[in-house]
Structure formats: C-alpha cells, structure tokens
Motif scaffolding. Structure first.
Motif, mmCIF file in Angstrom:
data_model
loop_
_atom_site.group_PDB
_atom_site.id
_atom_site.type_symbol
_atom_site.label_atom_id
_atom_site.label_comp_id
_atom_site.label_asym_id
_atom_site.label_seq_id
_atom_site.Cartn_x
_atom_site.Cartn_y
_atom_site.Cartn_z
ATOM 1 N N ILE A 85 24.982 21.219 104.186
ATOM 2 C CA ILE A 85 25.840 22.024 103.322
ATOM 3 C C ILE A 85 26.202 23.376 103.928
ATOM 4 O O ILE A 85 27.085 24.067 103.431
ATOM 5 C CB ILE A 85 25.176 22.168 101.934
ATOM 6 N N GLY A 86 25.514 23.747 104.997
ATOM 7 C CA GLY A 86 25.817 24.995 105.686
ATOM 8 C C GLY A 86 24.908 26.133 105.280
ATOM 9 O O GLY A 86 24.560 26.276 104.105
ATOM 10 N N LYS A 87 24.534 26.906 106.265
ATOM 11 C CA LYS A 87 23.682 28.065 106.035
ATOM 12 C C LYS A 87 24.372 29.009 105.051
ATOM 13 O O LYS A 87 25.560 29.258 105.150
ATOM 14 C CB LYS A 87 23.445 28.768 107.375
ATOM 15 N N GLY A 88 23.614 29.503 104.100
ATOM 16 C CA GLY A 88 24.166 30.434 103.119
ATOM 17 C C GLY A 88 24.804 29.768 101.917
ATOM 18 O O GLY A 88 25.243 30.453 100.996
ATOM 19 N N ASN A 89 24.867 28.433 101.905
ATOM 20 C CA ASN A 89 25.479 27.714 100.785
ATOM 21 C C ASN A 89 24.446 27.068 99.874
ATOM 22 O O ASN A 89 24.786 26.223 99.055
ATOM 23 C CB ASN A 89 26.451 26.652 101.296
ATOM 24 N N TRP A 90 23.198 27.480 100.022
ATOM 25 C CA TRP A 90 22.137 26.951 99.166
ATOM 26 C C TRP A 90 21.037 27.999 99.047
ATOM 27 O O TRP A 90 20.893 28.846 99.900
ATOM 28 C CB TRP A 90 21.573 25.646 99.725
ATOM 29 N N ASN A 91 20.297 27.936 97.951
ATOM 30 C CA ASN A 91 19.121 28.788 97.807
ATOM 31 C C ASN A 91 18.189 28.240 96.733
ATOM 32 O O ASN A 91 18.622 27.552 95.809
ATOM 33 C CB ASN A 91 19.485 30.242 97.521
ATOM 34 N N PHE A 92 16.906 28.516 96.918
ATOM 35 C CA PHE A 92 15.890 28.164 95.947
ATOM 36 C C PHE A 92 15.485 29.423 95.188
ATOM 37 O O PHE A 92 15.428 30.505 95.763
ATOM 38 C CB PHE A 92 14.631 27.621 96.640
ATOM 39 N N ASP A 93 15.172 29.260 93.909
ATOM 40 C CA ASP A 93 14.571 30.325 93.108
ATOM 41 C C ASP A 93 13.196 29.827 92.694
ATOM 42 O O ASP A 93 13.039 29.170 91.662
ATOM 43 C CB ASP A 93 15.433 30.642 91.892
ATOM 44 N N LEU A 94 12.203 30.105 93.530
ATOM 45 C CA LEU A 94 10.847 29.635 93.264
ATOM 46 C C LEU A 94 10.158 30.448 92.166
ATOM 47 O O LEU A 94 9.120 30.034 91.655
ATOM 48 C CB LEU A 94 10.014 29.665 94.544
ATOM 49 N N GLU A 95 10.745 31.573 91.795
ATOM 50 C CA GLU A 95 10.196 32.394 90.710
ATOM 51 C C GLU A 95 10.497 31.760 89.352
ATOM 52 O O GLU A 95 9.768 31.971 88.399
ATOM 53 C CB GLU A 95 10.798 33.802 90.764
ATOM 54 N N ASP A 96 11.563 30.986 89.276
ATOM 55 C CA ASP A 96 11.942 30.304 88.043
ATOM 56 C C ASP A 96 10.972 29.155 87.784
ATOM 57 O O ASP A 96 10.544 28.475 88.715
ATOM 58 C CB ASP A 96 13.381 29.774 88.178
ATOM 59 N N CYS A 97 10.636 28.917 86.528
ATOM 60 C CA CYS A 97 9.691 27.847 86.192
ATOM 61 C C CYS A 97 10.210 26.466 86.592
ATOM 62 O O CYS A 97 9.417 25.544 86.800
ATOM 63 C CB CYS A 97 9.349 27.877 84.708
ATOM 64 N N ASP A 98 11.524 26.303 86.728
ATOM 65 C CA ASP A 98 12.119 25.022 87.126
ATOM 66 C C ASP A 98 12.352 24.917 88.633
ATOM 67 O O ASP A 98 12.928 23.942 89.098
ATOM 68 C CB ASP A 98 13.437 24.790 86.389
ATOM 69 N N LYS A 99 11.927 25.939 89.399
ATOM 70 C CA LYS A 99 12.069 25.925 90.869
ATOM 71 C C LYS A 99 13.498 25.535 91.246
ATOM 72 O O LYS A 99 13.770 24.548 91.920
ATOM 73 C CB LYS A 99 11.065 24.985 91.520
ATOM 74 N N ILE A 100 14.430 26.325 90.781
ATOM 75 C CA ILE A 100 15.870 26.043 90.859
ATOM 76 C C ILE A 100 16.385 25.997 92.300
ATOM 77 O O ILE A 100 16.053 26.841 93.118
ATOM 78 C CB ILE A 100 16.660 27.107 90.060
ATOM 79 N N LEU A 101 17.214 24.988 92.556
ATOM 80 C CA LEU A 101 17.982 24.882 93.799
ATOM 81 C C LEU A 101 19.449 24.984 93.424
ATOM 82 O O LEU A 101 19.930 24.240 92.559
ATOM 83 C CB LEU A 101 17.714 23.544 94.501
ATOM 84 N N ARG A 102 20.158 25.917 94.063
ATOM 85 C CA ARG A 102 21.601 26.057 93.863
ATOM 86 C C ARG A 102 22.308 25.659 95.152
ATOM 87 O O ARG A 102 21.920 26.095 96.234
ATOM 88 C CB ARG A 102 21.955 27.494 93.502
ATOM 89 N N LEU A 103 23.323 24.827 95.006
ATOM 90 C CA LEU A 103 24.116 24.367 96.143
ATOM 91 C C LEU A 103 25.575 24.705 95.886
ATOM 92 O O LEU A 103 26.068 24.523 94.777
ATOM 93 C CB LEU A 103 23.986 22.843 96.300
ATOM 94 N N VAL A 104 26.263 25.168 96.915
ATOM 95 C CA VAL A 104 27.698 25.446 96.809
ATOM 96 C C VAL A 104 28.424 24.408 97.654
ATOM 97 O O VAL A 104 28.273 24.364 98.872
ATOM 98 C CB VAL A 104 28.040 26.866 97.309
#
Length: 70
Positions: free
Chosen positions: A26-45
């Motif tokens: 997906i390319g560097k900078g187009n994804w991130n994890f939020d491990l602080e969130d209880c659902d361990k969120i992954l966002r993808l663009v």
C-alpha cells in the motif's frame, strides 16, 4: 478512501514484522496502527479494494485478526 480495521496486533514488534509487507502493498505512509486504542486499529489509505482484500488475506493466513469497522 480510508479503511479502518480492528486487529489483534499487540506490540511494536508485530507492527515491525508487518511493515515491509504493508509498505510493499500500500506504500509507506499510507497505513498506521493505533496500538493505544483498545481495538488495536489499523488504518489504510487506498482506492483499490483488491489490495485491501490481499492485506486481509495475508493477515488471516498469519493468524492475525482483522475486522473491518464501519
């Protein structure tokens, strides 16, 4: 489009293990994890649903829970 997923990823070590794969898909900078969130969120663009499906398949094949959120 931004895709949001609940995951079972728990640590930075797991994120590091997924970094090369996600960067290549997906390319560097187009994804991130939020491990602080209880659902361990992954966002993808991405506007490519096939790419998103491939990422989901990869997570499932590696026993990593990934559930798309609305």
């Amino acid at each position: 489009m931004i895709w949001v997923f609940k995951t079972s990823v728990q640590s930075q070590k797991e994120v590091k293990n997924l970094t090369a794969f996600l960067d290549s898909m997906i390319g560097k900078g187009n994804w991130n994890f939020d491990l602080e969130d209880c659902d361990k969120i992954l966002r993808l663009v991405s506007s490519n649903r096939e790419t998103i499906n491939s990422i989901i398949e990869h997570f499932n094949a590696n026993n990593i829970e990934i559930i798309e959120l609305e």
